[in-house]
Design a protein around this motif. Structure first.
Motif, PDB file in Angstrom:
ATOM      1  N   ILE A 151       0.825  -1.217   0.000  1.00 20.57           N
ATOM      2  CA  ILE A 151       0.000   0.000   0.000  1.00 20.57           C
ATOM      3  C   ILE A 151       0.851   1.256   0.000  1.00 20.57           C
ATOM      4  O   ILE A 151       0.362   2.351  -0.259  1.00 20.57           O
ATOM      5  CB  ILE A 151      -0.968   0.017   1.207  1.00 20.57           C
ATOM      6  N   SER A 152       2.144   1.109   0.283  1.00 23.12           N
ATOM      7  CA  SER A 152       3.015   2.276   0.433  1.00 23.12           C
ATOM      8  C   SER A 152       3.860   2.513  -0.814  1.00 23.12           C
ATOM      9  O   SER A 152       4.532   1.606  -1.305  1.00 23.12           O
ATOM     10  CB  SER A 152       3.941   2.096   1.639  1.00 23.12           C
ATOM     11  N   GLN A 153       3.858   3.743  -1.290  1.00 23.43           N
ATOM     12  CA  GLN A 153       4.703   4.085  -2.425  1.00 23.43           C
ATOM     13  C   GLN A 153       6.173   4.113  -2.035  1.00 23.43           C
ATOM     14  O   GLN A 153       7.045   4.173  -2.897  1.00 23.43           O
ATOM     15  CB  GLN A 153       4.288   5.438  -3.003  1.00 23.43           C
ATOM     16  N   TRP A 154       6.455   4.056  -0.723  1.00 21.12           N
ATOM     17  CA  TRP A 154       7.843   3.999  -0.268  1.00 21.12           C
ATOM     18  C   TRP A 154       8.275   2.550  -0.044  1.00 21.12           C
ATOM     19  O   TRP A 154       9.427   2.285   0.248  1.00 21.12           O
ATOM     20  CB  TRP A 154       8.020   4.791   1.031  1.00 21.12           C
ATOM     21  N   GLY A 155       7.323   1.614  -0.149  1.00 22.03           N
ATOM     22  CA  GLY A 155       7.650   0.209   0.046  1.00 22.03           C
ATOM     23  C   GLY A 155       8.307  -0.376  -1.190  1.00 22.03           C
ATOM     24  O   GLY A 155       8.427   0.271  -2.240  1.00 22.03           O
ATOM     25  N   HIS A 156       8.718  -1.643  -1.106  1.00 22.20           N
ATOM     26  CA  HIS A 156       9.484  -2.237  -2.198  1.00 22.20           C
ATOM     27  C   HIS A 156       8.617  -2.995  -3.196  1.00 22.20           C
ATOM     28  O   HIS A 156       9.137  -3.532  -4.175  1.00 22.20           O
ATOM     29  CB  HIS A 156      10.570  -3.178  -1.632  1.00 22.20           C
ATOM     30  N   ARG A 186      11.237   2.561   8.686  1.00 23.40           N
ATOM     31  CA  ARG A 186      10.422   3.498   9.463  1.00 23.40           C
ATOM     32  C   ARG A 186       9.475   4.322   8.583  1.00 23.40           C
ATOM     33  O   ARG A 186       8.300   4.511   8.902  1.00 23.40           O
ATOM     34  CB  ARG A 186      11.346   4.428  10.269  1.00 23.40           C
ATOM     35  N   ALA A 187       9.994   4.813   7.452  1.00 26.00           N
ATOM     36  CA  ALA A 187       9.161   5.635   6.565  1.00 26.00           C
ATOM     37  C   ALA A 187       8.003   4.822   5.986  1.00 26.00           C
ATOM     38  O   ALA A 187       6.871   5.313   5.881  1.00 26.00           O
ATOM     39  CB  ALA A 187      10.014   6.211   5.438  1.00 26.00           C
ATOM     40  N   THR A 188       8.272   3.584   5.619  1.00 23.21           N
ATOM     41  CA  THR A 188       7.224   2.723   5.063  1.00 23.21           C
ATOM     42  C   THR A 188       6.179   2.391   6.122  1.00 23.21           C
ATOM     43  O   THR A 188       4.975   2.388   5.841  1.00 23.21           O
ATOM     44  CB  THR A 188       7.830   1.437   4.488  1.00 23.21           C
ATOM     45  N   ARG A 189       6.620   2.128   7.351  1.00 18.58           N
ATOM     46  CA  ARG A 189       5.665   1.838   8.435  1.00 18.58           C
ATOM     47  C   ARG A 189       4.755   3.030   8.679  1.00 18.58           C
ATOM     48  O   ARG A 189       3.538   2.880   8.845  1.00 18.58           O
ATOM     49  CB  ARG A 189       6.419   1.473   9.722  1.00 18.58           C
ATOM     50  N   GLN A 190       5.328   4.220   8.659  1.00 18.79           N
ATOM     51  CA  GLN A 190       4.525   5.420   8.881  1.00 18.79           C
ATOM     52  C   GLN A 190       3.508   5.606   7.759  1.00 18.79           C
ATOM     53  O   GLN A 190       2.349   5.964   7.997  1.00 18.79           O
ATOM     54  CB  GLN A 190       5.429   6.650   8.975  1.00 18.79           C
ATOM     55  N   ASP A 191       3.919   5.336   6.537  1.00 19.02           N
ATOM     56  CA  ASP A 191       3.021   5.494   5.397  1.00 19.02           C
ATOM     57  C   ASP A 191       1.894   4.468   5.443  1.00 19.02           C
ATOM     58  O   ASP A 191       0.728   4.786   5.165  1.00 19.02           O
ATOM     59  CB  ASP A 191       3.810   5.362   4.094  1.00 19.02           C
ATOM     60  N   ILE A 192       2.212   3.233   5.800  1.00 17.22           N
ATOM     61  CA  ILE A 192       1.174   2.202   5.935  1.00 17.22           C
ATOM     62  C   ILE A 192       0.145   2.631   6.977  1.00 17.22           C
ATOM     63  O   ILE A 192      -1.076   2.524   6.756  1.00 17.22           O
ATOM     64  CB  ILE A 192       1.793   0.851   6.334  1.00 17.22           C
ATOM     65  N   THR A 193       0.634   3.099   8.117  1.00 17.23           N
ATOM     66  CA  THR A 193      -0.264   3.519   9.194  1.00 17.23           C
ATOM     67  C   THR A 193      -1.172   4.662   8.740  1.00 17.23           C
ATOM     68  O   THR A 193      -2.384   4.655   8.993  1.00 17.23           O
ATOM     69  CB  THR A 193       0.560   3.960  10.418  1.00 17.23           C
ATOM     70  N   THR A 194      -0.603   5.645   8.048  1.00  9.43           N
ATOM     71  CA  THR A 194      -1.392   6.778   7.566  1.00  9.43           C
ATOM     72  C   THR A 194      -2.440   6.331   6.557  1.00  9.43           C
ATOM     73  O   THR A 194      -3.604   6.757   6.612  1.00  9.43           O
ATOM     74  CB  THR A 194      -0.466   7.832   6.929  1.00  9.43           C
ATOM     75  N   GLN A 195      -2.041   5.464   5.622  1.00 10.62           N
ATOM     76  CA  GLN A 195      -2.955   5.015   4.579  1.00 10.62           C
ATOM     77  C   GLN A 195      -4.119   4.204   5.144  1.00 10.62           C
ATOM     78  O   GLN A 195      -5.279   4.420   4.774  1.00 10.62           O
ATOM     79  CB  GLN A 195      -2.194   4.157   3.561  1.00 10.62           C
ATOM     80  N   LEU A 196      -3.825   3.270   6.034  1.00 11.67           N
ATOM     81  CA  LEU A 196      -4.857   2.347   6.511  1.00 11.67           C
ATOM     82  C   LEU A 196      -5.668   2.881   7.676  1.00 11.67           C
ATOM     83  O   LEU A 196      -6.858   2.606   7.796  1.00 11.67           O
ATOM     84  CB  LEU A 196      -4.220   1.011   6.911  1.00 11.67           C
TER      85      LEU A 196
END
Length: 409
Positions: A151-156, A186-196
């Motif tokens: 779900i994260s654009q910063w994820g792989h 850390r950045a990907t975890r934050q983005d996942i949390t914000t998105q979901l």
């Protein structure tokens, strides 16, 4: 429709764990996550490959009223988990575009009737208006977003069709969401949390990333096939994965190994569905097969005795690399992770980023990730410590079994 259930006592959890899955104890980190899910909390869990993420939502789904909806990015991943549950005597269902419509309808009816406690869906099927309206009338215990880094654009492994999952908290404000991934910085975890979860509260669990049974090595890449062939031949008779950057690379590598009498097949998204399924099934059942694969192969492959993972080409990020090498040694026995690194691979990766249609912010992030994996390959300090530090863990001394710690290996 929202549901609630009292938090179970630890003894009750263990009893259900034993009855449903045959385990007498939880692995490290599992019980805390399960208790949070049972308590109706939103959770994000980052747990390495092989640590038992699936159990953290499967057990609560069996114990809570209603049924859980599990979102999965790959058909192979859904089918593998449903088959594994069936082997354990747990009936689960799935709905995706790769199945006959009658089978999808049958599993939906079984879930509505209470005969299925876990219903796996592809994101594009879940997020249709018709399905969302139908689920609003059903006793959904909680939603599971598996491989949540998608779900994260910063994820792989960003997936465009995962973005719509942010609507779950709007349409089902009283239904908990449990997100799981094997690797997220850390950045990907934050983005996942914000998105979901938006501004809503979510409990975040980041469990130990260390896989001490896996020996991690980086070798300078040489020209020709001799280096790779030698590595595989030294492990003849063992199951392994060779990751390649391109579909053509998987075919060429498998043909080369096969010519030397090694049982090897290629696996990539360009193969017909039936052929991909047949090859994946053969690999799961064979003790000595080598799969030469793109990243299309891996998620959902629950084979405990993979003895080595070789990266023929440079991965795009540390997150992708660590998730892929984590498929080795899931049984806890010694395993090898070997990355072949050449400057030419770095140049190719940079060109791929520059030529992509992504916006500048994403390109900058991809370059940052590429710089990180390149620095990892060129480092002269403990490689395991670099990986653990990348994911926010504090290493305790050198590992003693990477190529830097043991330079003569």
């Amino acid at each position: 429709m929202s549901l609630s259930s009292p938090s179970p006592q630890p003894l009750e959890l263990v009893e259900n764990l034993t009855t449903a899955f045959g385990f007498s104890t939880f692995r490290a980190g599992q019980q805390e996550v399960i208790e949070a899910v049972m308590g109706g909390e939103n959770v994000l869990t980052v747990m390495p490959t092989g640590a038992g993420k699936s159990l953290c939502f499967q057990l609560p789904a069996l114990m809570k009223p209603g049924f859980a909806v599990v979102v999965s990015p790959l058909i192979a991943l859904m089918e593998n988990q449903v088959n594994l549950l069936a082997a354990a005597g747990v009936r689960a269902g799935m709905i995706h575009s790769g199945r006959d419509r009658a089978l999808n309808i049958a599993d939906w009816k079984a879930a509505v009737a209470g005969d299925i406690k876990l219903l796996y869906m592809s994101p594009e099927r879940l997020m249709t208006r018709r399905m969302m309206e139908a689920l609003q009338q059903q006793p959904v215990s909680f939603f599971v977003v598996d491989e949540a880094h998608c779900i994260s654009q910063w994820g792989h492994y960003f997936r465009q069709d995962y973005l719509n999952l942010s609507q779950l908290r709007v349409v089902f404000p009283q239904t908990p969401i449990a997100a799981f991934t094997a690797t997220a910085d850390r950045a990907t975890r934050q983005d996942i949390t914000t998105q979901l979860f938006g501004r809503g509260q979510a409990k975040v669990f980041v469990n130990g990333f260390d896989r001490p049974n896996i020996s991690i090595r980086v070798r300078e890449k040489t020209k020709g096939d001799g280096q790779l062939r030698g590595l595989v031949e030294a492990r003849r008779g063992q199951a392994g994965i060779v990751y390649c950057r391109s579909r053509k690379g998987t075919e060429k590598t498998a043909e080369m190994l096969h010519a030397y009498g090694i049982k090897a097949v290629a696996y990539h998204a360009g193969l017909p569905d039936d052929e991909r399924k047949e090859r994946a099934k053969a690999f799961l059942e064979a003790p000595n097969m080598v799969v030469c694969a793109t990243i299309a192969f891996g998620m959902g492959v629950d084979k405990p005795d993979i003895r080595y993972v070789i990266h023929r080409d440079l991965p795009g990020s540390i997150e992708a690399y660590y998730q892929e090498l984590g498929r080795a040694g899931r049984d806890g026995a010694p395993a090898d992770a070997i990355l072949l690194y050449g400057v030419g691979d770095l140049v190719v990766r940079r060109k791929m980023i520059d030529k992509s249609d992504a916006d500048n912010a994403i390109k900058r992030n991809e370059r940052r990730k590429l710089d990180a994996i390149s620095a990892f390959c060129e480092a002269n300090v403990c490689r395991r410590n670099i990986l653990l530090s990348h994911f926010g863990e504090t290493p305790s001394g050198v590992c003693g079994q990477c190529d830097v710690c043991l330079p003569k290996r």
